[in-house]
Design a protein around this motif. Sequence first.
Motif, PDB file in Angstrom:
ATOM      1  N   LEU A 441      71.800   7.847 -70.002  1.00 15.78           N
ATOM      2  CA  LEU A 441      70.457   8.404 -70.160  1.00 15.78           C
ATOM      3  C   LEU A 441      70.234   9.519 -69.153  1.00 15.78           C
ATOM      4  CD1 LEU A 441      68.299   7.252 -67.745  1.00 15.78           C
ATOM      5  CD2 LEU A 441      68.795   5.131 -68.922  1.00 15.78           C
ATOM      6  N   LEU A 442      69.141  10.241 -69.358  1.00 17.57           N
ATOM      7  CA  LEU A 442      68.728  11.308 -68.453  1.00 17.57           C
ATOM      8  C   LEU A 442      67.241  11.148 -68.185  1.00 17.57           C
ATOM      9  CD1 LEU A 442      69.302  14.058 -66.982  1.00 17.57           C
ATOM     10  CD2 LEU A 442      68.567  15.168 -69.114  1.00 17.57           C
ATOM     11  N   SER A 443      66.856  11.171 -66.915  1.00 11.64           N
ATOM     12  CA  SER A 443      65.446  11.104 -66.531  1.00 11.64           C
ATOM     13  C   SER A 443      65.118  12.305 -65.665  1.00 11.64           C
ATOM     14  CB  SER A 443      65.154   9.811 -65.757  1.00 11.64           C
ATOM     15  OG  SER A 443      65.468   8.676 -66.535  1.00 11.64           O
ATOM     16  N   SER A 444      63.899  12.810 -65.810  1.00  5.79           N
ATOM     17  CA  SER A 444      63.526  14.035 -65.121  1.00  5.79           C
ATOM     18  C   SER A 444      62.096  13.951 -64.612  1.00  5.79           C
ATOM     19  CB  SER A 444      63.667  15.229 -66.068  1.00  5.79           C
ATOM     20  OG  SER A 444      63.338  16.436 -65.423  1.00  5.79           O
ATOM     21  N   LEU A 445      61.895  14.320 -63.350  1.00  3.47           N
ATOM     22  CA  LEU A 445      60.565  14.503 -62.786  1.00  3.47           C
ATOM     23  C   LEU A 445      60.299  15.999 -62.706  1.00  3.47           C
ATOM     24  CD1 LEU A 445      60.628  11.903 -59.845  1.00  3.47           C
ATOM     25  CD2 LEU A 445      59.432  11.681 -62.032  1.00  3.47           C
ATOM     26  N   THR A 446      59.222  16.442 -63.304  1.00  5.03           N
ATOM     27  CA  THR A 446      58.926  17.871 -63.338  1.00  5.03           C
ATOM     28  C   THR A 446      57.475  18.126 -62.936  1.00  5.03           C
ATOM     29  OG1 THR A 446      58.351  17.719 -65.690  1.00  5.03           O
ATOM     30  CG2 THR A 446      60.594  18.399 -65.147  1.00  5.03           C
ATOM     31  N   THR A 447      57.282  19.230 -62.217  1.00  8.23           N
ATOM     32  CA  THR A 447      55.940  19.743 -61.998  1.00  8.23           C
ATOM     33  C   THR A 447      55.766  20.891 -62.978  1.00  8.23           C
ATOM     34  OG1 THR A 447      56.075  19.166 -59.665  1.00  8.23           O
ATOM     35  CG2 THR A 447      54.339  20.695 -60.312  1.00  8.23           C
ATOM     36  N   THR A 448      54.809  20.771 -63.881  1.00  6.92           N
ATOM     37  CA  THR A 448      54.719  21.673 -65.025  1.00  6.92           C
ATOM     38  C   THR A 448      53.292  22.077 -65.322  1.00  6.92           C
ATOM     39  OG1 THR A 448      54.986  21.715 -67.453  1.00  6.92           O
ATOM     40  CG2 THR A 448      54.870  19.582 -66.416  1.00  6.92           C
ATOM     41  N   SER A 449      53.153  23.218 -65.984  1.00 11.11           N
ATOM     42  CA  SER A 449      51.830  23.734 -66.332  1.00 11.11           C
ATOM     43  C   SER A 449      51.091  22.851 -67.325  1.00 11.11           C
ATOM     44  CB  SER A 449      51.959  25.143 -66.911  1.00 11.11           C
ATOM     45  OG  SER A 449      52.720  25.114 -68.115  1.00 11.11           O
ATOM     46  N   SER A 450      51.822  21.962 -68.028  1.00 10.41           N
ATOM     47  CA  SER A 450      51.147  21.129 -69.029  1.00 10.41           C
ATOM     48  C   SER A 450      50.177  20.132 -68.385  1.00 10.41           C
ATOM     49  CB  SER A 450      52.177  20.370 -69.871  1.00 10.41           C
ATOM     50  OG  SER A 450      52.938  19.490 -69.078  1.00 10.41           O
ATOM     51  N   SER A 451      50.277  19.929 -67.064  1.00 12.24           N
ATOM     52  CA  SER A 451      49.297  19.070 -66.387  1.00 12.24           C
ATOM     53  C   SER A 451      47.889  19.632 -66.528  1.00 12.24           C
ATOM     54  CB  SER A 451      49.648  18.941 -64.903  1.00 12.24           C
ATOM     55  OG  SER A 451      50.859  18.252 -64.717  1.00 12.24           O
ATOM     56  N   ALA A 452      47.775  20.965 -66.658  1.00 13.03           N
ATOM     57  CA  ALA A 452      46.455  21.579 -66.810  1.00 13.03           C
ATOM     58  C   ALA A 452      45.734  21.047 -68.034  1.00 13.03           C
ATOM     59  CB  ALA A 452      46.593  23.100 -66.898  1.00 13.03           C
ATOM     60  N   HIS A 453      46.474  20.800 -69.120  1.00 17.23           N
ATOM     61  CA  HIS A 453      45.854  20.272 -70.342  1.00 17.23           C
ATOM     62  C   HIS A 453      45.253  18.892 -70.094  1.00 17.23           C
ATOM     63  CE1 HIS A 453      47.812  23.401 -72.842  1.00 17.23           C
ATOM     64  NE2 HIS A 453      48.793  23.273 -71.966  1.00 17.23           N
ATOM     65  N   LEU A 454      45.994  18.062 -69.379  1.00 10.45           N
ATOM     66  CA  LEU A 454      45.527  16.703 -69.108  1.00 10.45           C
ATOM     67  C   LEU A 454      44.212  16.716 -68.334  1.00 10.45           C
ATOM     68  CD1 LEU A 454      46.208  13.601 -69.106  1.00 10.45           C
ATOM     69  CD2 LEU A 454      47.290  13.995 -66.884  1.00 10.45           C
ATOM     70  N   PHE A 455      44.161  17.490 -67.260  1.00  8.12           N
ATOM     71  CA  PHE A 455      42.960  17.496 -66.428  1.00  8.12           C
ATOM     72  C   PHE A 455      41.809  18.239 -67.093  1.00  8.12           C
ATOM     73  CE2 PHE A 455      46.175  16.340 -63.337  1.00  8.12           C
ATOM     74  CZ  PHE A 455      45.515  15.343 -62.644  1.00  8.12           C
TER      75      PHE A 455
END
Length: 512
Positions: A441-455
Motif C-alpha cells: 500500500l501507499l499512504s500520504s500526508l499532504t498539505t493541500t489547497s483543498s483544505s480551503a473548501h472544507l473550512f
Amino acid sequence: MKEILYIQAGTLANHIGTHFWNTQESYFTYEEGEDPIVTHDISFREGLTRKDEPTFCPRVLIFDRKANFGTLSPTSGLYGDKETDALEVEQSRTTWNGNVVEYRQDSIPKSSYHTHLEEETAYPEASAPVKTSNIRYWSDYSRVYFHPRSLQKLPDHADWESLEGDWNAGREEFARHDSETSLMEDSFRLFVEECDALQGVQLTHDTATFGGFTNAFLTSFRDEFAKLPCFSFPLLSDSIPGSIDQDDAIGMRKALNDALCLRNLNEICDLSIPLQAPSTWTLDDWLEGLSLSRTSMYDTSALLSSHIETATLPLRLRGTQHDILSICSALNASGSPRFSHLSGVLPLSDPFMSEHDMKRLYDFSTSHTGRTAHVDRDIVLSRFDVSRGLTAPEVQTYDIWTELRDISPYIVHAPAYPLPSSFPTLCNTASPSSRARSARLLSSLTTTSSSAHLFAKYATLVEDATKRHTDVTNQMGLEADELRELKDELWAICDAFPEGNAGQEDLDGGEE
C-alpha cells in the motif's frame, strides 16, 4: 529513543486503535537474530500479566462508554472476568453503609476469536480469521494487554439521550471525569513521567461523541505541557456542511460541533489530519481490489488504521530520524494552517503502475460532496509519502514519477504491511486458509489547497447559523458573539490556504 503517548476517544477511534495495536504486536519477532523493523519501546511500556509474566503494554489512554469496552477489564488486560465485577461491587460498598441488594447481569461471553487465541498457544494466523458478523465490540479482536490505567471507562447514557454533537456536555463530562479519577494528575502523568524523552502525543478521536471532551482534555494537557508536540486525527461526523437540512437539528448540531473542534484544534495541536466519516466516502475506482462495506465499522476502521499506521510508521522505525515535531514542521513548511490530509491506495497493483495507482490515491480528509476526492487536482504545498512492499525496481518507478510532480515529497519505503488474523479480508478473494499475510500500500500526508473548501463550508454553515440563531445554537449554549467569532476564525483559516484551481465560487465564501 523518543516515546509517543497515544490517546483514543470514541468507538470508531477505538476500532482504529485496536487494528493499530494489533499491527504493532505483529512487529514483535521471536526468532533468534531476527530484528524488528520498529523500536517497540517508542509505543510500548514493559508490564506484568496476572501471572507476573513480563509483557509489553501500549502507551495509550483509551476513552469510551463503559458498555463499549465489552469483555475488556483492567484486571485481565485482555478479557473480562468475575474478579473485575467483584472488585467494582466492593468499591461501591465503601461509599454506602446500608444494606445492599445485588443484581447482576449475565456476563458478556468471550468472542470466538479470543476463544481461539486461548485454546491454541501457537495460534496459526491463517486458520481462523475474524468474521465481521461476530464483531460486537472493538475489544473482540484485540491481541494486546493494556495497563489498567489505560482504560478510562465513562458512564453510559440512557438510550433516549442523544448527546452527539453536544460540545458543552462533553467539556463538562471531562471536568467530572478528571475530578473523580485524577486523570491528569495520575494516569496521564504516570505515562509521561516514565518516558525518557517523550516526543509527543498522537490523538485519534470521534468528534461527534468526544469533541468537547477531547478539547477539554487537550486544554488541560496544554496547561501543563505547553511545548509538547501534539498530532491529531479527528474523525468528523457524517454531517457535511452544505448538505444538511436546516430542520435537521441533530445534523446541524454535529456539524457545528465539528466546526468548533476544528477551530480549537488549530489553536491547540501542532498538526491535525481531519478524516471524513466512512458513510460519506465516494464509490469509484479507488475501491478497485477492495471488498469493503462502508456500514461495517470493523472494515472501515481497518482501512483507516492501515493508512494511519503506515503514514506514521517513520515515527517508530528503527534508526529513524523523524519524530512528531519534524513531520509537523515538514508539512507546515509553507506557513499554512496546521491541517493536512491523509490519502492512500490499498492494495497497490502488482506490479506497481505509477499512473494507474496514483489515480486511485484517495483523500480521506476531503469533503466529498460536490467535488472530487482525488488530491492531484489541487495545489500540494508539502507531502510525506510512505510506501509498503515495493520492490527495488518499483521504488525506482515511484521515484521517477515523483520527479515529474510539482513538489518533491519526503519519501520512506518500508516492508509490506502485516495482516494479522484480526484484520478483515479486505484485499482477499481466496479462501481464508490461503489469506495473505501482508499487503502492499501507499499512504500520504499532504498539505493541500483543498483544505480551503472544507473550512469554507463550515464557515458558511456557521455564518448562516449566526443569522438564524436557531434552536440548535440555543440548545448548544452558543451566543451570537461566539458564533460570529467562530465564523471569522474559520474564514481566517480558509483564507490562509491557496485557492488552487477551485475558484472563489467553489468556496461559497460570499463577501468574505
